[in-house]
Design a protein around this motif. Structure first.
Motif, short mmCIF file in Angstrom:
data_model
loop_
_atom_site.label_atom_id
_atom_site.label_comp_id
_atom_site.label_asym_id
_atom_site.label_seq_id
_atom_site.Cartn_x
_atom_site.Cartn_y
_atom_site.Cartn_z
N ASN A 1 0.84 -1.19 0.00
CA ASN A 1 0.00 0.00 0.00
C ASN A 1 0.88 1.25 0.00
O ASN A 1 1.64 1.49 0.94
CB ASN A 1 -0.90 0.00 1.24
CG ASN A 1 -1.95 1.09 1.21
OD1 ASN A 1 -1.79 2.11 0.54
ND2 ASN A 1 -3.03 0.88 1.93
N PRO A 2 0.81 2.08 -1.05
CA PRO A 2 1.66 3.27 -1.12
C PRO A 2 1.35 4.30 -0.02
O PRO A 2 2.18 5.17 0.26
CB PRO A 2 1.36 3.84 -2.51
CG PRO A 2 0.01 3.31 -2.86
CD PRO A 2 -0.06 1.95 -2.23
N LYS A 3 0.17 4.18 0.59
CA LYS A 3 -0.20 5.11 1.65
C LYS A 3 0.42 4.71 3.00
O LYS A 3 0.39 5.49 3.94
CB LYS A 3 -1.72 5.17 1.79
CG LYS A 3 -2.43 5.73 0.58
CD LYS A 3 -3.95 5.75 0.79
CE LYS A 3 -4.67 6.31 -0.43
NZ LYS A 3 -6.14 6.32 -0.23
N VAL A 4 0.95 3.50 3.04
CA VAL A 4 1.55 3.01 4.29
C VAL A 4 3.05 3.26 4.23
O VAL A 4 3.75 2.76 3.35
CB VAL A 4 1.27 1.51 4.49
CG1 VAL A 4 2.04 0.98 5.69
CG2 VAL A 4 -0.22 1.27 4.68
N THR A 5 3.54 4.05 5.16
CA THR A 5 4.97 4.36 5.22
C THR A 5 5.52 3.98 6.59
O THR A 5 4.78 3.89 7.56
CB THR A 5 5.21 5.85 4.97
OG1 THR A 5 4.51 6.62 5.97
CG2 THR A 5 4.74 6.27 3.59
N GLY A 6 6.81 3.75 6.63
CA GLY A 6 7.46 3.47 7.91
C GLY A 6 7.56 2.00 8.26
O GLY A 6 8.08 1.66 9.33
N LEU A 7 7.08 1.11 7.37
CA LEU A 7 7.17 -0.32 7.66
C LEU A 7 8.64 -0.75 7.63
O LEU A 7 9.35 -0.51 6.64
CB LEU A 7 6.37 -1.13 6.65
CG LEU A 7 6.41 -2.65 6.81
CD1 LEU A 7 5.70 -3.06 8.09
CD2 LEU A 7 5.75 -3.34 5.60
N ASP A 8 9.09 -1.38 8.69
CA ASP A 8 10.47 -1.89 8.75
C ASP A 8 10.50 -3.26 8.08
O ASP A 8 10.36 -4.30 8.72
CB ASP A 8 10.91 -1.98 10.21
CG ASP A 8 12.40 -2.31 10.34
OD1 ASP A 8 13.02 -2.67 9.32
OD2 ASP A 8 12.93 -2.18 11.46
#
Length: 290
Positions: free
Chosen positions: A223-230
């Motif tokens: 999902n391009p709206k989800v950021t910060g996933l390690d």
């Protein structure tokens, strides 16, 4: 690949979305696969598409939870008759749909933090996603496995029950998710344990997937709206993650047979599956991975 020889065969893999025509021939002609258990979420299937030759011409059915019988069962309204490979059935048993994963994260947060997340989502969705991703990162792979084992037990049971039905009918079966290590790895661990495999054998089977470095979180990772996933916390298949999962089952249920029985797959069904897979000279040592 986990392969058991007896009345039927059971194989595991990652999603065969890049399978070639030659790969497809090997699946259906050489191995004689008749049932595919697709553990992916609906969003993953939509994102990855169904253009692979391995998926063409198959019959299809999706499982759903039926509250009337308190069980995950095939949804007759979802059945689609196939074409060139209509005798091969792909069944979707989505162990981790994104909305269930989100709810699982929310239900494990402290009440104050959960309320903060819900309130934030009403006015600032990007901020609420960042809060949720912080929780995902904090749990890591071990946290993901705890969520799956706690909240998707009946879906794993549905997969084991379908394997039992397939093998009893002499239909070789292939099960897979996206990466072939998390949902597939846990299902393989449950199956291997029922066949009498040692914990060491289960761990050795699992770590084979460590070389592929794939992330699969029900489509969340795409999902391009989800950021910060390690991503580094989720792309491996370290021995410690599966060991922690097996310990979690022992601490919360006592054993894998007890865990499955509590989810509706009782002793009689467990023994039936075991005998189906091990009869005709088979043994737990005949389970291989690759």
């Amino acid at each position: 690949m986990v392969q058991t020889r007896g009345a039927g065969c059971v194989f595991r893999t990652a999603a065969p979305i890049h399978a070639s025509e030659l790969d497809t021939k090997k699946l259906y002609n050489d191995l004689g696969i008749k049932d595919l258990i697709d553990l992916r979420s609906s969003e993953e299937m939509m994102l990855e598409g169904m253009g692979s030759p391995a998926f063409q011409g198959l019959s299809f059915c999706k499982y759903k939870r039926d509250p009337a019988v308190n069980r995950v069962v095939p949804d007759a309204t979802s059945y689609v008759h196939g074409g060139s490979h209509s005798d091969v059935m792909r069944v979707q048993i989505p162990v981790m749909e994104k909305h269930r994963y989100y709810w699982s994260i929310l239900s494990r947060m402290k009440k104050r933090h959960a309320l903060q997340l819900v309130a934030t989502a009403l006015v600032d969705k990007p901020a609420s996603r960042r809060i949720a991703i912080e929780q995902v990162n904090e749990g890591g792979l071990e946290g993901l496995y705890r969520v799956l084992l706690s909240d998707s037990a009946e879906w794993f049971v549905a997969a084991l029950r379908h394997i039992k039905t397939s093998v009893a009918s002499g239909r070789p079966v292939l099960f897979f998710c996206k990466a072939g290590k998390d949902r597939t790895g846990l299902l393989a661990a449950l199956l291997l344990s029922l066949l009498g495999a040692s914990e060491e054998a289960i761990l050795q089977d699992y770590v084979i997937s460590d070389q592929f470095h794939m992330v699969a979180l029900a489509g969340l990772e795409e999902n391009p709206k989800v950021t910060g996933l390690d991503r580094k916390k989720f792309e491996r298949a370290p021995r410690e993650a599966m060991h922690a999962a097996l310990q979690f089952i022992q601490e919360t249920s006592g054993s894998i047979p007890q865990y499955l029985a509590a989810a509706g797959f009782g002793k009689a069904e467990q023994e039936e599956l075991r005998q189906l897979l091990l009869r005709n000279g088979g043994s737990s040592s005949s389970v291989a991975a690759g």
